[in-house]
Design an enzyme around this catalytic site. Structure first.
Site, short mmCIF file in Angstrom:
data_model
loop_
_atom_site.label_atom_id
_atom_site.label_comp_id
_atom_site.label_asym_id
_atom_site.label_seq_id
_atom_site.Cartn_x
_atom_site.Cartn_y
_atom_site.Cartn_z
CD GLU A 57 -3.02 0.16 0.29
OE1 GLU A 57 -2.80 0.75 -1.13
OE2 GLU A 57 -3.57 -0.93 -0.27
CG ASP A 60 1.24 2.45 -6.73
OD1 ASP A 60 1.29 3.59 -5.60
OD2 ASP A 60 0.89 2.63 -7.78
CG ASP A 213 -4.63 2.46 -8.61
OD1 ASP A 213 -4.19 1.53 -7.85
OD2 ASP A 213 -4.95 3.05 -8.20
#
Length: 533
Positions: A57, A60, A213
């Site tokens: 989390e 990225d 995502d």
């Protein structure tokens, strides 16, 4: 896993069997509404799903690896190019939404050479324009500066809840970019090209997005999670969880606290990106030789903690004449200790303090370099906490991957000496890593909220091995690692102790908690109404 985006001729090519009835009705409605809106059937439909992040989390955009999976909820975009050309030098976009009472139809005449996006305005069609702009930039590189885009009629439908932490914006931007590529004659669309243009495109709406995502939306394969790495190049590999009895499931629970990146970005999401970037620059200035420049990379602001990581160890090994390198795990553990020793101010650092260490003459130059592209609001920047979270979360991703690999290896041998020798042991270890992530998101990265914390506590008490927020945080959704025989227990506990206290519609209550299986990624559907039978 690169290659072309798949072509689907029936919904069975896209969805699992248990989702087909619901999706068939939804797609029939999309095609019927397209015909009633524009007077003819669409030529094709582009589709990109939302995602749930299992672990990794907020790392990225610092270019560390992550482990998401696609979900059934998605964005579908029906497209036709059968409309009259507007005035010379422009093309026309007519765009509508199935939820037309909430999202008004728009029409744009757009110059061939530019797509204007006002990121200061919260307008739903900006997400389509972002995908449009990115796709056209790629098409011009392929076909030359004289490329003339086709006009398009579009009807969009999305089931990924906005602000729910399941990447509704990435699904919309990616599906839009795919639609534009296909409408302009690209018979095959490369997955890696689509992902990379979608990552950059979403930043046009004022969000400092990383790449997880979009990667999950494009590359995912049914039945597998996705290990995504960003350096030295974008790479996505399918990952399977071992079969256990009872079966291990991923349960997604909504908090119904909306967390819109666009609205709260200056104090939440975009601020965290800036803090991580400043931490990389600060650590580089203090720990590397004077004058060391971090390499430019694909992170939102061009340098990253991962770039510092690689630079620091490359210089250390060169200077010491080392012949053997530390493992990535050992490097991250070392960086955690260095960060705690170097970034000592729990209360955060002022602009003046950071500028002085970076050798910048003024705070205005610091702002120009780090906060002008995506403005943020903060008096102090918590560099210590953000770097600690990133390095420790990157470690947790590696530990989880190692657990899965060890389990896969041990399942094919008769050895029982492994520390995770039983499915119960393995699941408990996997769950513990998710719980550690939630602790770090709450206490160190400060991206959780009271409602998510409560949901996680309830789920763990009812039988979840591990529970944590997923997505940007500050609301949205949570993900829970739950054995199949405990799913009802967890659902009932959440209804009794959380959802019963909220004023929800029947539709919201039905979708509040879902068991999610890893779904497939982006696709182009060419089957028309016949493929929905």
């Amino acid at each position: 896993m690169s290659g072309p985006v798949p072509i689907a001729n029936s919904l069975e090519d896209i969805y699992t069997r248990d989702a087909l009835d619901t999706q068939t009705k939804r797609w029939n409605n999309l095609l019927s509404k397209f015909e009633s809106t524009y007077g003819h059937q669409p030529e094709f439909v582009s589709r990109s799903p939302g995602r749930v992040n299992i672990i990794g989390e907020h790392i990225d955009y610092s270019l560390y690896s992550v482990l998401p999976m696609a979900i059934t909820a998605d964005t579908i975009v029906a497209v036709s190019t059968h409309l009259p050309a507007p005035k010379e030098g422009t093309f026309r976009i007519q765009i509508a939404n199935v939820q037309d009472s909430k999202f008004k139809s728009r029409e744009f005449d757009i110059p061939y050479d530019s797509v204007d996006i006002d990121a200061t305005v919260h307008e739903w069609t900006n997400y389509f324009k972002s995908g449009l702009r990115g796709a056209l930039e790629l098409l011009r590189k392929k076909h030359g500066a004289d490329f003339k885009p086709k006009s398009m009629q579009i009807l969009m439908d999305g089931t990924v809840p906005a602000g729910g932490g399941l990447s509704s914006s990435a699904a919309f931007v990616t599906a839009s970019a795919l639609a534009v590529m296909a409408a302009n004659g690209e018979q095959t669309v490369d997955k890696k090209e689509l992902t990379e243009l979608a990552i950059v495109s979403e930043r046009a709406v004022g969000v400092n997005s990383g790449g997880m995502d979009q990667s999950a939306s494009v590359f995912s394969e049914r039945g597998s999670a996705l290990f995504v790495s960003f350096t030295p190049t974008l790479l996505a590999c399918p990952v399977s969880f071992p079969p256990t009895t009872p079966e291990l499931t991923f349960l997604i629970a909504q908090s119904f606290v909306t967390a819109d990146k666009f609205v709260t970005g200056p104090i939440h999401y975009n601020l965290r990106v800036v803090e991580c970037t400043l931490a990389a620059a600060y650590l580089n200035a203090v720990l590397n030789p004077p004058g060391t420049l971090l390499p430019g990379d694909a992170s939102p602001l061009g340098i990253s903690l991962h770039g510092f990581h690689e630079t620091y160890f490359a210089l250390s090994e060169h200077n010491s004449g080392a012949t053997s390198s530390k493992s990535i795990t050992e490097q991250l553990e070392h960086l955690l200790e260095l960060t705690k020793q170097t970034l000592t101010k729990e209360e955060g650092y002022t602009r003046s303090e950071i500028a002085a260490v970076l050798g910048l003459p003024s705070t205005s130059e610091l702002d120009q370099k780090f906060t002008s592209r995506f403005p943020v609001r903060a008096e102090r920047f918590k560099l210590r906490q953000r770097a600690i979270h990133v390095f420790s979360e990157a470690l947790r991703v590696l530990k989880l991957m190692n657990l899965l690999e060890t389990s896969s290896s041990s399942s094919s041998s008769s050895s029982s000496s492994s520390t995770t020798s039983t499915p119960e042991d393995l699941n408990s270890c996997l769950g513990a890593l998710l719980n550690e992530t939630q602790d770090s998101c709450r206490e160190v990265y400060e991206c959780s909220c009271e409602e998510i914390d409560r949901i996680c506590a309830i789920a763990r008490q009812a039988g979840s091995y591990g529970s944590r927020l997923t997505g940007a945080g500050w609301g949205g959704c949570s993900v829970h690692l739950v054995p199949a025989d405990k799913v009802n227990n967890v659902k009932e506990a959440l209804e009794r102790e959380y959802y019963s206290k909220l004023e929800l519609t029947e539709e919201q209550r039905e979708g509040a908690v879902v068991v999610s299986k890893p779904g497939s990624g982006s696709a182009l559907y060419l089957g028309g109404k016949e493929g929905l039978a």
